[in-house]
Design an enzyme around this catalytic site. Structure first.
Site, mmCIF file in Angstrom:
data_model
loop_
_atom_site.group_PDB
_atom_site.id
_atom_site.type_symbol
_atom_site.label_atom_id
_atom_site.label_comp_id
_atom_site.label_asym_id
_atom_site.label_seq_id
_atom_site.Cartn_x
_atom_site.Cartn_y
_atom_site.Cartn_z
ATOM 1 N NE ARG A 96 52.130 37.686 36.946
ATOM 2 C CZ ARG A 96 53.131 38.480 36.577
ATOM 3 N NH1 ARG A 96 53.005 39.245 35.511
ATOM 4 N NH2 ARG A 96 54.269 38.529 37.260
ATOM 5 C CG ASN A 97 49.810 38.723 40.746
ATOM 6 O OD1 ASN A 97 49.039 37.793 40.500
ATOM 7 N ND2 ASN A 97 51.114 38.603 40.689
ATOM 8 C CG ASP A 140 54.333 37.986 41.051
ATOM 9 O OD1 ASP A 140 53.905 36.830 40.872
ATOM 10 O OD2 ASP A 140 54.623 38.750 40.105
ATOM 11 C CG ASP A 157 47.040 36.887 45.071
ATOM 12 O OD1 ASP A 157 46.561 37.064 43.949
ATOM 13 O OD2 ASP A 157 46.490 36.212 45.961
HETATM 14 C C1 481 Z 1 32.642 39.894 32.572
HETATM 15 N N1 481 Z 1 33.814 39.131 32.922
HETATM 16 C C2 481 Z 1 33.490 37.694 32.819
HETATM 17 C C3 481 Z 1 34.702 36.894 33.123
HETATM 18 N N2 481 Z 1 35.215 37.260 34.454
HETATM 19 C C4 481 Z 1 35.432 36.330 35.385
HETATM 20 O O1 481 Z 1 35.185 35.176 35.127
HETATM 21 C C5 481 Z 1 36.001 36.681 36.716
HETATM 22 C C6 481 Z 1 35.265 37.412 37.630
HETATM 23 C C7 481 Z 1 35.802 37.687 38.884
HETATM 24 C C8 481 Z 1 37.072 37.218 39.236
HETATM 25 N N3 481 Z 1 37.557 37.536 40.510
HETATM 26 C C9 481 Z 1 38.616 37.001 41.168
HETATM 27 N N4 481 Z 1 39.440 36.108 40.594
HETATM 28 C C10 481 Z 1 40.509 35.663 41.321
HETATM 29 C C11 481 Z 1 41.430 34.741 40.657
HETATM 30 C C12 481 Z 1 40.984 33.936 39.564
HETATM 31 C C13 481 Z 1 41.893 33.083 38.978
HETATM 32 C C14 481 Z 1 43.229 33.013 39.391
HETATM 33 C C15 481 Z 1 43.637 33.847 40.449
HETATM 34 N N5 481 Z 1 44.944 33.924 40.885
HETATM 35 C C16 481 Z 1 45.645 32.960 41.471
HETATM 36 O O2 481 Z 1 45.160 31.873 41.646
HETATM 37 C C17 481 Z 1 47.031 33.295 41.879
HETATM 38 C C18 481 Z 1 47.426 34.615 42.085
HETATM 39 C C19 481 Z 1 48.736 34.919 42.452
HETATM 40 C C20 481 Z 1 49.674 33.939 42.641
HETATM 41 C C21 481 Z 1 51.087 34.265 43.017
HETATM 42 C C22 481 Z 1 52.032 33.701 41.958
HETATM 43 C C23 481 Z 1 51.322 35.766 43.118
HETATM 44 C C24 481 Z 1 51.425 33.683 44.372
HETATM 45 C C25 481 Z 1 49.296 32.616 42.416
HETATM 46 C C26 481 Z 1 47.980 32.293 42.046
HETATM 47 C C27 481 Z 1 42.745 34.692 41.069
HETATM 48 C C28 481 Z 1 40.772 36.071 42.634
HETATM 49 N N6 481 Z 1 39.918 36.971 43.187
HETATM 50 C C29 481 Z 1 39.923 37.562 44.419
HETATM 51 C C30 481 Z 1 38.870 38.407 44.443
HETATM 52 N N7 481 Z 1 38.184 38.336 43.277
HETATM 53 C C31 481 Z 1 38.845 37.439 42.494
HETATM 54 C C32 481 Z 1 37.814 36.491 38.310
HETATM 55 C C33 481 Z 1 37.282 36.219 37.057
HETATM 56 C C34 481 Z 1 35.491 38.673 34.665
HETATM 57 C C35 481 Z 1 34.257 39.449 34.305
#
Ligand code: 481
Length: 285
Positions: free
Chosen positions: A151-152, A147, A165
């Site tokens: 987005r990933n 995938d 992921d």
């Molecule tokens: C200045 N901006 C302010 C807003 N902002 C944030 O709030 C922000 C900052 C850091 C973030 N970091 C991460 N965010 C995530 C994250 C956040 C939300 C959703 C997800 N993804 C998932 O939950 C997810 C991913 C893949 C899959 C499959 C379908 C491929 C199996 C299923 C589910 C990941 C994972 N991480 C792993 C390491 N770092 C991060 C995410 C968001 C970014 C910076």
């Protein structure tokens, strides 16, 4: 020293399985977002290490199979892969603990910074090269992502981009996501052999990588715009490919097109792509 210089937290001493993390050593912080798996939060591990914790909503994944696979995933270590530190599997929901990437998903980063990215071809190409290096490492270890998309991928400090992921898609229980007829299946990143036979390979990851390159040079536009999945399937099977993004020079678009060869054998490996991208990036200077 910065977290990336520190080794992944070896939880040795607290439990005999080094991929098992003791939840009492995690202090949960703000929510980072929620994927189809449940909530993702930042957490401090042992008071110093920033981590991201995916709290897996029950029933969304085959947990035992994933916990088994986590042992392999923790061994995949590369500067352009989001490091899996371990899991907390002794309670429900289980936690998946990875290194923290402070700028969030590459897709949101591209959309947020479109203005000052479009004119910076060098930076866009550098992002492509970083993802390609992470994917070349997975390819070398015969590990298929399944995938790959903007987005990933995640963005850290100093425009570091890492693939996240990898392999996780295999454990999703929602068949709207896993079957190619499902509403959540990533049709727009799927190679013809994946659409027709769900046949995943590193070469189907290369197809997805071509679409990811298109996303990067389009600063996060949706591939094929608002076309319905059925219309995209029909185009892909007829060999109609994505048009060149405005901000993209012909040499780079030609590399994307190579990733979209109908037959997997004709597509370059990530190893070959890394060389091609490096040559183009030299030519740009
Ligand atoms: C200045 N901006 C302010 C807003 N902002 C944030 O709030 C922000 C900052 C850091 C973030 N970091 C991460 N965010 C995530 C994250 C956040 C939300 C959703 C997800 N993804 C998932 O939950 C997810 C991913 C893949 C899959 C499959 C379908 C491929 C199996 C299923 C589910 C990941 C994972 N991480 C792993 C390491 N770092 C991060 C995410 C968001 C970014 C910076």
């Amino acid at each position: 020293i910065s977290p990336c210089d520190r080794p992944a937290p070896a939880t040795a001493g607290l439990s005999h399985d080094k991929w098992e993390i003791d939840p009492s050593e995690l202090v949960l912080m703000e929510e980072l977002g929620s994927g189809q798996f449940g909530v993702v939060r930042r957490a401090k591990w042992r008071g110093y290490m920033d981590t991201a914790v995916k709290m897996m909503k029950e029933g969304t994944m085959s947990e035992d199979d994933f916990i088994e696979e986590a042992k392999v995933m923790t061994k995949l270590q590369h500067a352009n892969l989001v490091q899996l530190y371990g899991v907390c599997s002794k309670h429900r929901p289980i936690y998946i603990v990875t290194e923290y990437m402070r700028h969030g998903s590459l897709l949101n980063y591209l959309r947020r910074h479109e203005a000052n990215l479009t004119c910076n071809i060098g930076l866009l190409l550098d992002m492509c090269i970083q993802v390609c290096k992470g994917m070349a490492y997975l390819e070398k270890h015969n590990y298929i992502h399944r995938d790959l998309a903007a987005r990933n991928c995640l963005v850290g400090s100093e425009n570091i981009v890492k693939v996240a992921d990898f392999g996780l898609a295999r454990y999703v229980l929602d068949d709207q996501y896993t079957s190619s007829g499902g509403t959540k299946f990533p049709i727009k990143w799927a190679a013809p052999e994946v659409l027709n036979y769900t046949r995943f390979s590193s070469k189907s990851d290369v197809w997805a990588y071509g679409v990811l390159m298109w996303e990067i040079f389009s600063c996060g536009k949706m591939p094929y715009g608002r076309l319905k999945n059925t219309e995209v399937v029909e185009r892909v099977q007829r060999g109609i490919i994505l048009e060149k993004p405005k901000a993209c020079v012909k040499e780079i678009y030609d590399i994307m097109c190579n990733c979209w060869a109908q037959s997997p054998e004709e597509r370059p490996s990530f190893r070959a792509l890394k060389e091609e991208l490096h040559i183009v990036s030299q030519g740009l200077i």
